[in-house]
Design an enzyme around this catalytic site. Structure first.
Site, PDB file in Angstrom:
ATOM      1  N   ASP A 168     -74.182 -20.141-112.454  1.00 38.49           N
ATOM      2  CA  ASP A 168     -75.239 -19.387-113.116  1.00 38.49           C
ATOM      3  C   ASP A 168     -75.055 -17.890-112.884  1.00 38.49           C
ATOM      4  O   ASP A 168     -75.296 -17.390-111.789  1.00 38.49           O
ATOM      5  CB  ASP A 168     -76.603 -19.838-112.585  1.00 38.49           C
ATOM      6  CG  ASP A 168     -77.769 -19.198-113.322  1.00 38.49           C
ATOM      7  OD1 ASP A 168     -77.519 -18.466-114.297  1.00 38.49           O
ATOM      8  OD2 ASP A 168     -78.921 -19.418-112.920  1.00 38.49           O
ATOM      9  N   ASP A 369     -73.895 -15.763-121.187  1.00 39.79           N
ATOM     10  CA  ASP A 369     -74.498 -16.797-120.353  1.00 39.79           C
ATOM     11  C   ASP A 369     -73.944 -18.175-120.697  1.00 39.79           C
ATOM     12  O   ASP A 369     -73.971 -18.583-121.856  1.00 39.79           O
ATOM     13  CB  ASP A 369     -76.025 -16.792-120.523  1.00 39.79           C
ATOM     14  CG  ASP A 369     -76.711 -17.817-119.642  1.00 39.79           C
ATOM     15  OD1 ASP A 369     -76.505 -17.768-118.412  1.00 39.79           O
ATOM     16  OD2 ASP A 369     -77.431 -18.678-120.171  1.00 39.79           O
TER      17      ASP A 369
END
Length: 489
Positions: A168, A369
């Site tokens: 992440d 992302d």
């Protein structure tokens, strides 16, 4: 032209046609007035049909095509090869992906929004209450679907135990579920056994006055043990003890004393993975704690059985297109990339150069992302992008919109189609041209494909994992650059 010159011209033309046919063919070939990419529709449909039958092999080593030069390398797997529950059909699989992606995008935006408003990023469970900040949404109904489309495999502890984590870039704290789990719902269902800190000789709890504890945005103290909490914008959370532990990488390289959260109370969109690897810009993230000068990853196709790598301190591919890595002083966790525009079919879109910039309040900007499925861009930019794409695809049979998409095509009778090239325009006249398969998103097994972009309801723009497939994304932290290189998985 006189007669002798006419004969000479005809002779030269005939001679050229015999000996240099390619010269004439280049002249006679009708050139497309805009830039296109070939999309292999048949291959995409066949891969989708095979996706439901992929059998997860979570503890069997697989190899990527990309040979990492880094000793600190983790294998990176698409979700289906690790956790593939029974889906009714391919449409059900797609809806699960979109639900995870939507929850992820909401989480990132709410986290940023809350930070800019000066509020706490987390709830107050560590202070003895289950109340959460008003900007935190409840856990969505997609909780059973899990989070993250890609899992990184890493060894934890001594002796080494292998676990799958969600990498992440939008958060800092690395954590995994730990025994004992608090209460009936303290731990969600994960692949493999839950980590027991008592079984590792290298596990060491951190005290409240430790340097690592002070790096947390929110911490508490319990019998001089540092207690962490991370709450995500979708309502998911993890609470537990902050400790140091040994991490082991692909090439049997081990790094001791890295901070990790040992979560005893975990809830939300994390089903499948044991925890999360924080790769954000904060001081406690794994990349910061490793003092990494760079890290990179490449995402294979979502429906692929292949794997790739997440590498630290590896050389950036020599053919990388680079753009400045932008820092948001109001929220250092997110790593932004400088994008100055977009193009369709090789023609720049008539949008403002500030469309993807961070404004004075810290809002806006664009990040890359891996957890968000579909790229989200400002609604005014999306409208221009969609209209330009539709204008150049009038030869493709349209299909009704499939939520959340408004621009779809019925390609069931097609083998290959030409689609206009979509690109992000970077500084220095660089253009990140996306492969055709990264621009059309398959929503069912029948051959319905939709334009793989969405209008964002938030100021933050996000380049999602569909657009990143097959592209190695490199973060050159030493020189503050983001690099993009195709076919480096």
């Amino acid at each position: 032209m006189n007669t002798s010159l006419s004969y000479a011209f005809l002779f030269l033309t005939f001679f050229a046609s015999l000996h240099f046919p390619s010269i004439l063919s280049r002249k006679l070939t009708t050139q497309s007035p805009y830039s296109t990419n070939t999309f292999d529709v048949s291959a995409s449909i066949n891969q989708a049909l095979n996706a439901l039958s992929i059998k997860p092999k979570p503890f069997q080593t697989t190899h990527s095509n990309y040979h990492s030069s880094s000793p600190l390398s983790l294998s990176l797997h698409p979700r289906l090869t690790v956790h593939n529950p029974s889906y009714e059909d391919y449409g059900s699989l797609v809806r699960a992906r979109l639900a995870r992606g939507a929850a992820r995008a909401q989480s990132l935006n709410r986290k940023l929004e809350l930070s800019l408003k000066g509020g706490k990023q987390f709830g107050r469970r560590i202070n003895g209450s289950d109340s959460t900040n008003s900007l935190t949404a409840p856990v969505t109904s997609g909780a059973s679907q899990g989070a993250g489309e890609y899992f990184a495999r890493i060894g934890v502890g001594q002796p080494v135990q292998s676990y799958f984590f969600v990498p992440d870039t939008g958060s800092d704290v690395s954590w995994l579920q730990c025994q004992p789990c608090d209460g009936e719902n303290g731990c969600y269902k994960q692949i493999g056994p839950i980590f027991d800190p008592k079984s590792s000789s290298s596990y060491s709890p951190l005290s409240c006055d430790s340097e690592q504890c002070h790096l947390l945005d929110e911490a508490a103290c319990d019998a001089n043990s540092c207690i962490y909490e991370v709450e995500y914008g979708d309502g998911s959370f993890t609470v537990g003890e902050l400790a140091t532990e040994t991490f082991s990488f692909r090439h049997s390289n081990s790094i001791p004393n890295l901070p990790i959260g040992c979560g005893h109370d975990n809830e939300g969109l994390f089903v499948g993975a044991a925890g999360l690897i924080g790769l954000g810009g904060g001081a406690i993230s794994l990349s910061s704690q490793l003092e990494a000068t760079s890290f990179s990853y490449c995402l294979v196709d979502l429906d692929s059985e292949s794997s790739s790598t997440l590498d630290f301190n590896a050389d950036q591919p020599s053919d990388s297109l680079t753009s400045p890595l932008v820092k948001n002083d109001r929220f250092p966790t997110f790593r932004y990339v400088k994008v100055i525009g977009m193009s369709v079919g090789g023609k720049p879109l008539p949008i403002s150069s500030s469309s993807f910039e961070i404004d004075e309040s810290g809002s806006g900007g664009i990040i890359v992302d891996s957890g968000t499925t579909i790229t989200e861009i400002p609604s005014d930019v999306y409208d221009v992008l969609r209209d330009a794409f539709v204008g150049l695809t009038k030869n493709l049979p349209p299909a009704p919109g499939v939520s959340p998409f408004d621009t779809c095509y019925d390609l069931s009778s097609q083998s290959n189609v030409e689609v206009p090239t979509i690109a992000f325009i970077l500084p220095g006249e660089n253009s990140l041209q996306l492969p055709a398969k990264n621009c059309l998103f398959q929503v069912d097994s029948a051959g319905t494909f939709c334009l793989a972009f969405l209008p964002s309801t938030f100021p933050l723009s996000i380049i999602g994992n569909v657009q990143q497939q097959g592209i190695r994304v490199s973060y050159d932290l030493a020189n503050s650059l983001v690099g993009f290189s195709t076919d480096k998985c």
